[in-house]
Design a protein around this motif. Structure first.
Motif, short mmCIF file in Angstrom:
data_model
loop_
_atom_site.label_atom_id
_atom_site.label_comp_id
_atom_site.label_asym_id
_atom_site.label_seq_id
_atom_site.Cartn_x
_atom_site.Cartn_y
_atom_site.Cartn_z
N ASP A 161 0.83 -1.19 0.00
CA ASP A 161 0.00 0.00 0.00
C ASP A 161 0.87 1.25 0.00
O ASP A 161 1.02 1.94 1.01
CB ASP A 161 -0.92 -0.03 1.22
CG ASP A 161 -1.98 1.07 1.16
OD1 ASP A 161 -2.16 1.62 0.06
OD2 ASP A 161 -2.58 1.35 2.20
N THR A 162 1.48 1.53 -1.16
CA THR A 162 2.37 2.69 -1.27
C THR A 162 1.84 3.72 -2.25
O THR A 162 2.55 4.67 -2.57
CB THR A 162 3.76 2.24 -1.73
OG1 THR A 162 3.65 1.57 -3.00
CG2 THR A 162 4.38 1.30 -0.72
N VAL A 163 0.64 3.54 -2.75
CA VAL A 163 0.10 4.45 -3.77
C VAL A 163 -0.50 5.67 -3.09
O VAL A 163 -1.29 5.55 -2.15
CB VAL A 163 -0.96 3.74 -4.62
CG1 VAL A 163 -1.52 4.69 -5.67
CG2 VAL A 163 -0.36 2.52 -5.29
N ARG A 164 -0.10 6.84 -3.57
CA ARG A 164 -0.66 8.08 -3.03
C ARG A 164 -2.10 8.24 -3.52
O ARG A 164 -2.38 8.17 -4.72
CB ARG A 164 0.19 9.27 -3.49
CG ARG A 164 -0.25 10.61 -2.92
CD ARG A 164 0.90 11.61 -3.01
NE ARG A 164 1.42 11.70 -4.37
CZ ARG A 164 1.01 12.61 -5.25
NH1 ARG A 164 0.06 13.46 -4.92
NH2 ARG A 164 1.56 12.64 -6.45
N ILE A 165 -3.02 8.45 -2.60
CA ILE A 165 -4.44 8.55 -2.94
C ILE A 165 -4.70 9.85 -3.70
O ILE A 165 -4.20 10.90 -3.35
CB ILE A 165 -5.30 8.48 -1.67
CG1 ILE A 165 -5.15 7.11 -1.02
CG2 ILE A 165 -6.77 8.76 -1.99
CD1 ILE A 165 -5.87 6.98 0.30
#
Length: 843
Positions: free
Chosen positions: A513-517
């Protein structure tokens, strides 16, 4: 136990018998390497494992799964165009995959990775120091003879650090059973998108068989390729575009597939502009910076300022931006020079010079006739060679594509070929005569060998070359084919690289979970917004035409006999019929009105391919527009559009058929509207689709009102208007009297609560326009919003009694002006189009 064993043996015996029969009937071509039958005459282990499971399926089950695969291709609209054609063809998928075992695949991938690295280093030298030519490793004429050698990029260091980001090689098995390279693809390799579609279709049709074979997944390759392009940019969150020649390109569907799957913007040359030292995308919010451009346009057409001046596919100034490292272009312009067959004969020596090792994978023996010794060798044994063009698909001076075989020419043509080679040998190569290896295909309930070519893809990553586990396989229909292109009779096949071990499931989703929202609306190129706007207009215009056709087709009927409630109100008097017919003629849906044959007028307005305003023509226009939006439309939305067009093209033989076809298509249009309303993200793209629909509905409703709610309109005319705007139920629930002029005008034009009224459409347009970004910095209200606000004020303050024909005509003209203003303001395609004042610093 004995009974159970006997029962199990009884169950498997039919499959075993079918398998044995297929193998006996398999007519392997003598002396030609085959994928199913190995050199020892026995089935290869991977194929045997596949057919053991395949033969266990009942014949009816096999046919059902084949039909399911074909249906999915048709519903998903997987298409291509054969060279020289203008109409799309359904993608021809072979029902059997090409199967390669893991050991065989490792040998193949090692050769592909080495070859990709060799070609990368060759390009670095050819456009850099030029030592290979200076030292005599490759003749200068072999390079300069290609129109893909671009002097404009000589000495330029490639932005992103490399020339080749994606490489492909066409391969087949040689006489010795090893994989041989048939040709290199370094320009803009195609086929990966179709390989992806092949995998999606066949793995769904044979899901259990696919899982049991432990097939290598393709998702990691696409993820690695996307990450490598992202890493090549000079900022952390780059914007990546896929440059396509447009919807009329032979492989446009693939471009849309790759763009949608990888999350790239699908752009054309007109979508891009140079500002400063950067490339920008023209969007409805002004110019947005583009960092990486994956091109599917040939090098010479990329920049009309420095390359082909006649090109309309590229971006003026692109090469200069690349000199300043303002954009990464993959593959680097000029990389197509290595596709020349003239260079094949020099690659073994180049490999030793640049890599210090021998080529792992051989290629067809090739003699470039630009050298005296090679030319004399070819001419002395002309019948022993296949003559190819040194720098292109065609053989200079001879029609068609592919090799010319001197032994098959007439004496005069053979002499002409000999003279052409002797006079200008630089344009020709002689290649060893080979026949393509074969793979099993399914034909009439049995397996049959057919020649194939396998295209293998390699992507450059920071960790080296990553190979797509599988590839793009093309299968010829003729048993003795020497080349395969996607034309008449050719098919494509999925490629399964199988393992003895279980394969983990892979997707393009990140592992952690490293994706910037983000919750931003995203970028909508002006061309895409334009197409969405017109898609909405075409569909709404088709709906209005269909409502007129339905009203005309039900004219004069008894409302109580077999008519739907919606159609009941359209049982009309003669003068109302004449008005409907005149409107259809005015709209270009019918040739002329007819007092005695309304059915003929209705049928023409429904299905005439020659009338631009017929329902069929309008739906085809919508389909053409939707084709340019494939990466933005869901499969369900595309399926609704294609099914409407296909069904509308079917012949209708009677009056009831016309009405039924119109009603069914109206239901499908409602389905598309529901899909757009419920499934599309509320971003600018959805707004332009909605704006097109609202603008066209407002215009058509105003026209209906002017035609049927004129000052002397009778009850029959007003009843037709209520039917056309789908307000029969609403009117009857409000008023206990028959249709009256003022209430009908108010309901159709002024009522802000009626979703079919003009006022409702104008209010929706106002809301959408107000939500779009401003292109000017003066802070003043812009023209589309100014017109929309004025229209809403007029409709809000108007009274139904004052809506005479003159006022309705003025309203219609104001609505047309608003639609034109939206196009001129947001879709910059002409000299009068609005341009954003702020050209730099926009994301």
């Amino acid at each position: 136990m004995t009974g159970q064993a006997g029962s199990q043996d009884h169950k498997t015996r039919p499959g075993q018998r079918r398998m044995a029969q297929w193998t006996r009937d398999y007519a392997r071509l003598p002396g030609i390497p085959d994928e199913y039958i190995g050199p020892d005459g026995a089935p290869r282990a991977a194929w045997a494992r596949f057919f053991d499971a395949f033969a266990a399926l009942a014949p009816a089950d096999i046919e059902r799964r084949f039909a399911s695969a074909d249906r999915h291709l048709r519903e998903a609209g997987v298409t291509y165009r054969a060279p020289g054609e203008t109409a799309d063809r359904l993608w021809p998928l072979s029902h059997l995959p090409l199967i390669i075992d893991e050991t065989d695949w490792k040998q193949l991938t090692a050769g592909i990775a080495q070859r990709a690295q060799l070609l990368e280093m060759t390009l670095r030298d050819l456009y850099g120091e030029g030592r290979l030519v200076a030292d005599g490793a490759v003749p200068a004429a072999a390079i300069a003879g290609s129109n893909e050698y671009l002097r404009a990029v000589c000495g330029m260091k490639p932005p992103g650090g490399r020339y080749l980001h994606l490489y492909a090689a066409d391969v087949g098995r040689g006489p010795d059973g090893r994989w041989w390279v048939l040709s290199d693809r370094t320009q803009a390799p195609s086929g990966a998108g179709y390989a992806l579609e092949n995998r999606l279709v066949l793995s769904r049709a044979f899901s259990n068989l696919y899982k049991s074979m432990n097939v290598e997944r393709v998702a990691p390759f696409f993820e690695a390729f996307r990450e490598s392009l992202r890493a090549s940019a000079d900022r952390d969150d780059p914007r990546i575009g896929l440059l396509t020649p447009g919807a009329f390109n032979e492989t446009y569907f693939e471009h849309a597939t790759i763009a949608r799957y990888l999350g790239f913007l699908l752009v054309e040359g007109d979508d891009l502009a140079v500002s400063g030292d950067r490339i920008h995308i023209r969007t409805v919010a002004g110019l947005k910076r583009l960092d990486v451009l994956l091109r599917r346009v040939d090098s010479n057409f990329l920049d009309p300022l420095e390359l082909d001046a006649s090109s309309h596919l590229g971006v003026p100034g692109l090469i200069d931006v690349m000199r300043k490292h303002g954009v990464v272009v993959a593959n680097m312009p000029g990389s197509g020079v290595l596709e020349a067959r003239a260079l094949l004969g020099f690659l073994p020596n180049l490999c030793r010079c640049l890599l210090g090792e021998d080529l792992l994978m051989p290629h067809i023996a090739t003699w470039w006739c630009g050298q005296k010794s090679a030319r004399e060798e070819v001419l002395s044994r002309l019948d022993d060679f296949a003559i190819e063009g040194a720098y292109g698909r065609a053989v200079p001076g001879f029609p068609g594509h592919g090799p010319v075989l001197a032994g098959e020419l007439s004496p005069s043509e053979r002499e002409r070929l000999r003279n052409a080679i002797a006079d200008r040998g630089i344009d020709y190569v002689g290649q060893e005569l080979v026949r393509l290896s074969t793979t099993p295909t399914w034909e009439q309930g049995r397996i049959t060998p057919r020649p194939f070519v396998l295209r293998v893809f390699a992507a450059a990553t920071p960790n080296g070359w990553t190979i797509l586990p599988g590839g793009f396989c093309r299968i010829a229909d003729e048993p003795d084919a020497r080349a395969v292109s996607m034309g008449d009779g050719a098919r494509s096949a999925d490629v399964w690289v199988v393992s003895d071990k279980a394969i983990p499931v892979s997707t393009l989703l990140p592992a952690v979970d490293t994706v910037r929202i983000k919750r931003i609306a995203g970028v909508v190129p002006s061309r895409a917004a334009d197409n969405l706007f017109w898609l909405g207009r075409y569909l709404e215009r088709a709906e209005a035409t269909l409502r007129l056709i339905r009203a005309l087709g039900t004219s004069g009927r008894d409302p109580g006999k077999g008519m739907s409630a919606a159609a009941a109100g359209a049982s009309t008097a003669l003068h109302s019929v004449e008005r409907i017919q005149r409107l259809l003629v005015t709209w270009g849906a019918a040739s002329q009105a007819s007092r005695t044959n309304s059915a003929k007028v209705a049928a023409e307005a429904l299905q005439s391919a020659e009338k631009f305003g017929s329902a069929l023509s309008l739906l085809r226009s919508a389909q053409r527009t939707a084709t340019s939006l494939r990466e933005r439309l869901s499969p369900d939305a595309w399926q609704v559009i294609t099914e409407m067009v296909d069904r509308m093209a079917l012949a209708v033989h009677d009056d009831d058929g016309v009405v039924s076809a119109a009603e069914l298509t109206l239901q499908e249009l409602a389905s598309f509207a529901g899909l757009a309303q419920e499934n599309m993200n509320r971003a600018a793209g959805w707004r332009f689709l909605e704006m097109g629909r609202r603008a066209e509905r407002a215009i058509n409703t105003a026209r209906f009102a002017r035609q049927f709610a004129y000052d002397e309109a009778g009850e029959e005319d007003l009843d037709v208007l209520l039917t056309l705007v789908d307000c029969q139920i609403t009117y009857r629930s409000r008023y206990l009297v028959g249709p009256a002029l003022a209430p009908v005008r108010d309901l159709a034009v002024l009522d802000p609560y009626n979703p079919r009224s003009v006022a409702f459409q104008v209010a929706a347009l106002n809301e959408h326009i107000a939500s779009l970004p401003s292109l000017k910095e003066h802070g003043l209200i812009e023209r589309p919003q100014r017109l929309a606000v004025a229209l809403q004020a007029t409709l809000t303050t108007a009274e139904a009694s004052a809506l005479d024909v003159k006022a309705l005509f003025a309203l219609e003209q104001d609505l047309l002006n608003l639609a034109d203003a939206i196009g001129l303001h947001y879709f910059p395609h002409g000299p009068n189009a609005s341009r954003p004042e702020k050209l730099t610093g926009l994301a």
